[in-house]
Design an enzyme around this catalytic site. Structure first.
Site, PDB file in Angstrom:
ATOM      1  N   GLY A  10      -1.875  17.202  18.809  1.00  0.00           N
ATOM      2  CA  GLY A  10      -1.607  18.546  19.305  1.00  0.00           C
ATOM      3  C   GLY A  10      -2.153  18.778  20.697  1.00  0.00           C
ATOM      4  CB  THR A  14      -5.597  14.045  17.995  1.00  0.00           C
ATOM      5  OG1 THR A  14      -4.928  14.221  19.249  1.00  0.00           O
ATOM      6  CG2 THR A  14      -4.940  12.894  17.247  1.00  0.00           C
ATOM      7  CE  LYS A  15      -3.926  18.938  14.058  1.00  0.00           C
ATOM      8  NZ  LYS A  15      -3.568  19.694  15.295  1.00  0.00           N
ATOM      9  CD  GLU A  76       5.408  20.220  17.920  1.00  0.00           C
ATOM     10  OE1 GLU A  76       4.338  20.743  17.558  1.00  0.00           O
ATOM     11  OE2 GLU A  76       5.742  20.097  19.124  1.00  0.00           O
ATOM     12  N   GLY A 127      -4.914  29.687  19.420  1.00  0.00           N
ATOM     13  CA  GLY A 127      -6.257  29.128  19.494  1.00  0.00           C
ATOM     14  C   GLY A 127      -6.710  28.870  20.917  1.00  0.00           C
ATOM     15  CB  THR A 129      -5.427  33.087  23.419  1.00  0.00           C
ATOM     16  OG1 THR A 129      -4.082  32.675  23.626  1.00  0.00           O
ATOM     17  CG2 THR A 129      -5.680  34.413  24.114  1.00  0.00           C
ATOM     18  CB  ILE A 130      -9.580  31.912  20.244  1.00  0.00           C
ATOM     19  CG1 ILE A 130      -8.792  32.900  19.385  1.00  0.00           C
ATOM     20  CG2 ILE A 130     -11.046  31.876  19.795  1.00  0.00           C
ATOM     21  CD1 ILE A 130      -8.737  32.539  17.914  1.00  0.00           C
ATOM     22  CG  MET A 131     -11.020  27.457  21.837  1.00  0.00           C
ATOM     23  SD  MET A 131     -12.564  28.030  21.062  1.00  0.00           S
ATOM     24  CE  MET A 131     -13.794  27.420  22.216  1.00  0.00           C
ATOM     25  CB  SER A 230      -6.815  23.215  13.922  1.00  0.00           C
ATOM     26  OG  SER A 230      -6.152  22.044  13.491  1.00  0.00           O
TER      27      SER A 230
END
Length: 276
Positions: A10, A14-15, A76, A127, A129-131, A230
């Site tokens: 991603g 990476t998962k 994806e 996510g 945006t959050i970070m 995530s």
């Protein structure tokens, strides 16, 4: 014994999904910009011969791995749907039609009808945006550090609610609803603590993502919204925001236990089934 793994590369994380020696589904997670760590981990897993890879950074990672492994690439959205269907079955859900909201670096939203998916839309709010806002406003730049602070934070000194505007007068909608995210920061001088700022950032993201998901669900008269990604992992504060807003609009929110790994799970299952 030769083995296959699934990788979801991603924008931020990476998962990796694989079956361990006891045939138990197992996960690994790396930051996507730490490709050396990903490759080092893969080298230690000497039995790996085939990798099914998906995600926005799949091409970049594939270029580094193609000489050492048989690579299968999967869209994806297809990988995510396969993974979600598997998790739903494992968690005993019997749902065929739903809205699927994937909160990654950004957010993508799909209509799911049995095994068919249609992209409804998305938003750059997620996510990332959050970070990004967490870094700008508090100088905290690791998700693992954001979560515990968010749990003890409050939004009441930063957000303007409907009740704040109506000031005790009967309002046409619930007084607890947010009228303006961070609205009080423009008019009230204060030294806000990091916990409150981080909680308010998550409130902003959660409400934007949920509002958009609800609009899509209402358009097609769909009752269930499954939220994955995530960004939701161990993030009870964000889950609570999304859940309460979704229920307020008479829709059913569902959070899958391993939803953040659905792309990697789907990639693993696709390659395994194709191989067999």
């Amino acid at each position: 014994m030769e083995s296959t793994i699934g990788i979801d590369a991603g924008g931020t994380l990476t998962k990796i999904a694989y079956l361990n020696e006891k045939k138990k589904l197992t996960f690994e997670k790396f930051y996507s910009n730490e490709q050396d760590k990903i490759i080092d981990w893969l080298k230690k897993q000497t039995s790996i011969k085939q990798i099914c890879i998906t995600g926005g950074k799949a091409k970049q990672l594939q270029q580094l791995l193609s000489d050492s492994y048989k690579i299968v690439e999967l869209n994806e959205f297809e990988a995510t749907l396969v993974g979600v269907r598997y998790i739903l079955k494992e968690e005993k859900y019997d749902i065929n039609n739903f809205v699927l909201t994937n909160i990654g670096t950004g957010t993508s939203i799909h209509y799911i009808y049995n095994d068919r998916y249609i992209r409804a839309g998305g938003t750059g709010v997620g996510g990332g945006t959050i970070m990004g806002l967490s870094k700008l406003l508090t100088n905290i730049d690791h998700f693992e550090d954001v979560i515990p602070l968010t749990k003890v934070g409050s939004r009441k000194d930063l957000d303007i609610t409907v009740g704040d505007i109506y000031g005790g007068i009967l309002s046409p909608i619930d007084n607890s609803l947010t009228a303006s995210n961070f609205g009080k920061a423009a008019t009230i001088e204060s030294n806000y603590n990091n916990s409150d700022i981080l909680a308010t950032v998550q409130g902003l993201v959660g409400e934007v993502v949920t509002a958009l998901s609800l609009q899509f669900a209402e358009t097609k008269n769909i009752g269930h919204i499954i939220y994955i990604g995530s960004t939701l992992c161990n993030n009870i504060h964000l889950q609570n925001i999304i859940s309460s807003y979704t229920k307020y609009q008479n829709k059913t929110p569902i959070f899958l236990r391993d939803g953040g790994n659905s792309g990697a799970i789907g990639a693993l299952l696709y390659a395994t089934n194709k191989k067999s």
